[in-house]
Design a protein around this motif. Structure first.
Motif, PDB file in Angstrom:
ATOM      1  N   LEU A 106       0.742  -1.248   0.033  1.00 19.86           N
ATOM      2  CA  LEU A 106       0.174   0.080   0.199  1.00 19.86           C
ATOM      3  C   LEU A 106       0.929   1.162  -0.117  1.00 19.86           C
ATOM      4  O   LEU A 106       0.350   2.354  -0.438  1.00 19.86           O
ATOM      5  CB  LEU A 106      -0.814   0.025   1.350  1.00 19.86           C
ATOM      6  N   VAL A 107       2.142   1.181   0.412  1.00 26.64           N
ATOM      7  CA  VAL A 107       2.861   2.464   0.513  1.00 26.64           C
ATOM      8  C   VAL A 107       4.443   2.072   0.223  1.00 26.64           C
ATOM      9  O   VAL A 107       5.004   0.841   0.454  1.00 26.64           O
ATOM     10  CB  VAL A 107       2.643   3.149   2.024  1.00 26.64           C
ATOM     11  N   ASN A 108       4.830   3.080  -0.585  1.00 26.33           N
ATOM     12  CA  ASN A 108       6.210   3.031  -0.859  1.00 26.33           C
ATOM     13  C   ASN A 108       7.224   4.312  -0.210  1.00 26.33           C
ATOM     14  O   ASN A 108       6.492   5.358  -0.332  1.00 26.33           O
ATOM     15  CB  ASN A 108       6.524   2.795  -2.286  1.00 26.33           C
ATOM     16  N   ARG A 109       8.374   4.094   0.190  1.00 22.33           N
ATOM     17  CA  ARG A 109       9.089   5.350   0.690  1.00 22.33           C
ATOM     18  C   ARG A 109       9.965   5.699  -0.373  1.00 22.33           C
ATOM     19  O   ARG A 109      10.698   4.917  -0.672  1.00 22.33           O
ATOM     20  CB  ARG A 109       9.354   4.743   1.938  1.00 22.33           C
ATOM     21  N   HIS A 110      10.157   7.051  -0.386  1.00 20.45           N
ATOM     22  CA  HIS A 110      11.154   7.580  -1.214  1.00 20.45           C
ATOM     23  C   HIS A 110      11.983   8.913  -0.386  1.00 20.45           C
ATOM     24  O   HIS A 110      11.426   9.730   0.200  1.00 20.45           O
ATOM     25  CB  HIS A 110      10.607   8.148  -2.713  1.00 20.45           C
ATOM     26  N   ILE A 111      13.118   8.638  -0.440  1.00 22.85           N
ATOM     27  CA  ILE A 111      14.024   9.702   0.444  1.00 22.85           C
ATOM     28  C   ILE A 111      14.683  10.753  -0.648  1.00 22.85           C
ATOM     29  O   ILE A 111      15.319  10.491  -1.221  1.00 22.85           O
ATOM     30  CB  ILE A 111      15.083   8.922   1.022  1.00 22.85           C
ATOM     31  N   GLY A 112      14.101  11.978  -0.275  1.00 21.90           N
ATOM     32  CA  GLY A 112      14.720  13.131  -0.872  1.00 21.90           C
ATOM     33  C   GLY A 112      15.059  14.220   0.217  1.00 21.90           C
ATOM     34  O   GLY A 112      15.274  13.816   1.158  1.00 21.90           O
ATOM     35  N   ARG A 113      14.913  15.336  -0.182  1.00 24.25           N
ATOM     36  CA  ARG A 113      14.766  16.571   0.754  1.00 24.25           C
ATOM     37  C   ARG A 113      13.972  16.307   1.952  1.00 24.25           C
ATOM     38  O   ARG A 113      14.179  16.519   3.101  1.00 24.25           O
ATOM     39  CB  ARG A 113      14.406  17.760   0.049  1.00 24.25           C
ATOM     40  N   LEU A 114      12.844  15.603   1.915  1.00 25.80           N
ATOM     41  CA  LEU A 114      12.093  15.189   2.723  1.00 25.80           C
ATOM     42  C   LEU A 114      11.758  13.759   2.604  1.00 25.80           C
ATOM     43  O   LEU A 114      12.034  13.235   1.484  1.00 25.80           O
ATOM     44  CB  LEU A 114      10.620  16.032   2.839  1.00 25.80           C
ATOM     45  N   VAL A 115      11.199  12.943   3.435  1.00 28.26           N
ATOM     46  CA  VAL A 115      10.941  11.335   3.134  1.00 28.26           C
ATOM     47  C   VAL A 115       9.385  11.557   2.917  1.00 28.26           C
ATOM     48  O   VAL A 115       8.470  12.217   3.432  1.00 28.26           O
ATOM     49  CB  VAL A 115      10.825  10.593   4.332  1.00 28.26           C
ATOM     50  N   LEU A 116       9.288  10.922   1.656  1.00 26.47           N
ATOM     51  CA  LEU A 116       7.816  10.975   1.004  1.00 26.47           C
ATOM     52  C   LEU A 116       7.236   9.417   1.137  1.00 26.47           C
ATOM     53  O   LEU A 116       8.191   8.394   0.570  1.00 26.47           O
ATOM     54  CB  LEU A 116       7.990  10.981  -0.644  1.00 26.47           C
ATOM     55  N   HIS A 117       6.119   9.504   1.568  1.00 23.10           N
ATOM     56  CA  HIS A 117       5.229   8.243   1.476  1.00 23.10           C
ATOM     57  C   HIS A 117       4.239   8.204   0.266  1.00 23.10           C
ATOM     58  O   HIS A 117       3.454   8.942   0.515  1.00 23.10           O
ATOM     59  CB  HIS A 117       4.664   7.938   2.968  1.00 23.10           C
ATOM     60  N   HIS A 118       4.519   7.311  -0.513  1.00 25.77           N
ATOM     61  CA  HIS A 118       3.716   7.182  -1.713  1.00 25.77           C
ATOM     62  C   HIS A 118       2.693   6.074  -1.451  1.00 25.77           C
ATOM     63  O   HIS A 118       3.121   4.860  -1.416  1.00 25.77           O
ATOM     64  CB  HIS A 118       4.178   7.162  -2.872  1.00 25.77           C
ATOM     65  N   CYS A 119       1.266   6.211  -1.330  1.00 23.71           N
ATOM     66  CA  CYS A 119       0.234   5.249  -1.068  1.00 23.71           C
ATOM     67  C   CYS A 119      -0.338   5.305  -2.380  1.00 23.71           C
ATOM     68  O   CYS A 119      -0.993   6.195  -2.932  1.00 23.71           O
ATOM     69  CB  CYS A 119      -0.442   5.558   0.052  1.00 23.71           C
ATOM     70  N   ASP A 120      -1.017   3.956  -2.569  1.00 32.85           N
ATOM     71  CA  ASP A 120      -2.125   3.700  -3.492  1.00 32.85           C
ATOM     72  C   ASP A 120      -3.036   2.773  -2.887  1.00 32.85           C
ATOM     73  O   ASP A 120      -2.904   1.563  -2.633  1.00 32.85           O
ATOM     74  CB  ASP A 120      -1.640   3.099  -4.678  1.00 32.85           C
ATOM     75  N   LEU A 121      -4.365   3.396  -2.561  1.00 33.02           N
ATOM     76  CA  LEU A 121      -5.191   2.697  -1.689  1.00 33.02           C
ATOM     77  C   LEU A 121      -6.183   2.042  -2.535  1.00 33.02           C
ATOM     78  O   LEU A 121      -7.280   1.678  -2.041  1.00 33.02           O
ATOM     79  CB  LEU A 121      -5.820   3.783  -0.663  1.00 33.02           C
ATOM     80  N   TYR A 122      -6.072   1.833  -3.825  1.00 38.27           N
ATOM     81  CA  TYR A 122      -7.160   1.378  -4.936  1.00 38.27           C
ATOM     82  C   TYR A 122      -7.641   0.069  -4.245  1.00 38.27           C
ATOM     83  O   TYR A 122      -8.619  -0.307  -4.067  1.00 38.27           O
ATOM     84  CB  TYR A 122      -6.419   1.272  -6.049  1.00 38.27           C
ATOM     85  N   ARG A 123      -6.739  -0.896  -3.752  1.00 35.79           N
ATOM     86  CA  ARG A 123      -7.036  -2.199  -3.236  1.00 35.79           C
ATOM     87  C   ARG A 123      -7.476  -2.139  -1.924  1.00 35.79           C
ATOM     88  O   ARG A 123      -7.653  -3.485  -1.313  1.00 35.79           O
ATOM     89  CB  ARG A 123      -6.122  -3.186  -3.618  1.00 35.79           C
ATOM     90  N   LEU A 124      -7.688  -1.178  -1.340  1.00 37.16           N
ATOM     91  CA  LEU A 124      -7.914  -1.056   0.266  1.00 37.16           C
ATOM     92  C   LEU A 124      -9.081  -1.857   0.604  1.00 37.16           C
ATOM     93  O   LEU A 124     -10.228  -1.518  -0.088  1.00 37.16           O
ATOM     94  CB  LEU A 124      -7.764   0.388   0.680  1.00 37.16           C
ATOM     95  N   GLU A 125      -9.084  -2.478   1.770  1.00 41.56           N
ATOM     96  CA  GLU A 125     -10.531  -3.232   2.288  1.00 41.56           C
ATOM     97  C   GLU A 125     -11.045  -2.323   3.293  1.00 41.56           C
ATOM     98  O   GLU A 125     -12.364  -2.519   3.434  1.00 41.56           O
ATOM     99  CB  GLU A 125      -9.958  -4.620   2.810  1.00 41.56           C
ATOM    100  N   VAL A 132      -5.195   1.506   6.767  1.00 38.40           N
ATOM    101  CA  VAL A 132      -4.403   2.500   6.583  1.00 38.40           C
ATOM    102  C   VAL A 132      -3.849   3.027   7.910  1.00 38.40           C
ATOM    103  O   VAL A 132      -2.649   3.452   8.228  1.00 38.40           O
ATOM    104  CB  VAL A 132      -5.245   3.849   5.895  1.00 38.40           C
ATOM    105  N   GLU A 133      -4.635   2.945   8.844  1.00 36.01           N
ATOM    106  CA  GLU A 133      -4.422   3.381  10.152  1.00 36.01           C
ATOM    107  C   GLU A 133      -3.265   2.561  10.575  1.00 36.01           C
ATOM    108  O   GLU A 133      -2.135   3.119  11.397  1.00 36.01           O
ATOM    109  CB  GLU A 133      -5.635   3.149  11.261  1.00 36.01           C
ATOM    110  N   GLU A 134      -3.223   1.058  10.256  1.00 32.83           N
ATOM    111  CA  GLU A 134      -2.157   0.130  10.806  1.00 32.83           C
ATOM    112  C   GLU A 134      -0.852   0.771  10.150  1.00 32.83           C
ATOM    113  O   GLU A 134       0.600   0.423  10.611  1.00 32.83           O
ATOM    114  CB  GLU A 134      -2.207  -1.080  10.462  1.00 32.83           C
ATOM    115  N   LEU A 135      -0.792   1.542   9.029  1.00 36.95           N
ATOM    116  CA  LEU A 135       0.515   1.827   8.242  1.00 36.95           C
ATOM    117  C   LEU A 135       1.274   2.901   8.996  1.00 36.95           C
ATOM    118  O   LEU A 135       2.389   3.615   8.863  1.00 36.95           O
ATOM    119  CB  LEU A 135       0.209   2.450   6.819  1.00 36.95           C
ATOM    120  N   GLY A 136       0.449   3.534   9.912  1.00 37.82           N
ATOM    121  CA  GLY A 136       0.878   4.670  10.873  1.00 37.82           C
ATOM    122  C   GLY A 136       1.368   5.858  10.166  1.00 37.82           C
ATOM    123  O   GLY A 136       2.409   6.646  10.637  1.00 37.82           O
TER     124      GLY A 136
END
Ligand SMILES: Nc1ncnc2c1ncn2[C@@H]1O[C@H](COP(=O)(O)OP(=O)(O)O)[C@@H](O)[C@H]1O
Ligand SMILES: [Mg+2]
Length: 166
Positions: A68-87, A92-96
């Motif tokens: 559900l989430v990928n992390r990319h590190i640049g000037r700031l840390v970016l969390h990229h989520c695609d919630l399409y398949r979310l139940e 999402v709450e569990e992802l913190g």
């Protein structure tokens, strides 16, 4: 200081959408969230690729297939989520993510409507629609609080400045 509620952009190619993303990425501050809605293939992930480039990350975001989430590190840390398949919202709450954002990371979320209640309230909302031409995309950006208002204003002036230069 002008307060804008909404900003409309028309892009005519994926490069145009990536440039818009880059202006957003350049303008992000710790704790910002960008929520991106639109049907499949409207360019949500392209926009996130621009955001990541604007943050100076080394890798290029793709649509996460199983995670559900990928992390990319640049000037700031970016969390990229695609919630399409979310139940459900609990997943999402569990992802913190809220805790990460509170700590100063930034968030880019595709299909945020799947779990809007589990995402930051003050967020820049981006809606992407197909236009009349095959590669036309009509993109609306809105703000709903102090963080997203600042981000919207900064991204708009950055995007317009980059356009004026090219
Ligand atoms: N103006 C545009 N902006 C973004 N993508 C575009 C545009 N015109 C055509 N495309 C194409 O549309 C597709 C968008 O894919 P993607 O970003 O993965 O969409 P999504 O994440 O919304 O499903 C890509 O194949 C891209 O080349
Ligand atoms: Mg996508």
């Amino acid at each position: 200081m002008s307060l804008i509620a909404a900003w409309d952009v028309l892009t005519r190619s994926e490069e145009g959408t990536i440039s818009l993303g880059r202006a957003i990425g350049d303008s992000l501050s710790p704790g910002d969230a960008v929520l991106i809605s639109g049907e499949l293939g409207t360019g949500k992930t392209r926009l996130v690729q621009g955001i990541a480039a604007g943050l100076g990350t080394a890798d290029r975001p793709r649509s996460p297939t199983f995670v559900l989430v990928n992390r990319h590190i640049g000037r700031l840390v970016l969390h990229h989520c695609d919630l399409y398949r979310l139940e459900g919202t609990a997943e999402v709450e569990e992802l913190g993510l809220m805790e990460r954002v509170d700590d100063g990371d930034v968030l880019a979320v595709e299909w945020p409507e799947r779990a809007r209640a589990a995402l930051p309230e003050d967020a820049m909302e981006v809606t992407m629609k197909r236009g009349s031409g095959e590669e036309d995309r009509s993109i609306t950006l809105t703000q709903n609080g102090p963080l997203s208002s600042r981000l919207l204003r900064a991204a708009r002036s950055g995007f317009n400045a980059a356009k004026a230069e090219s």
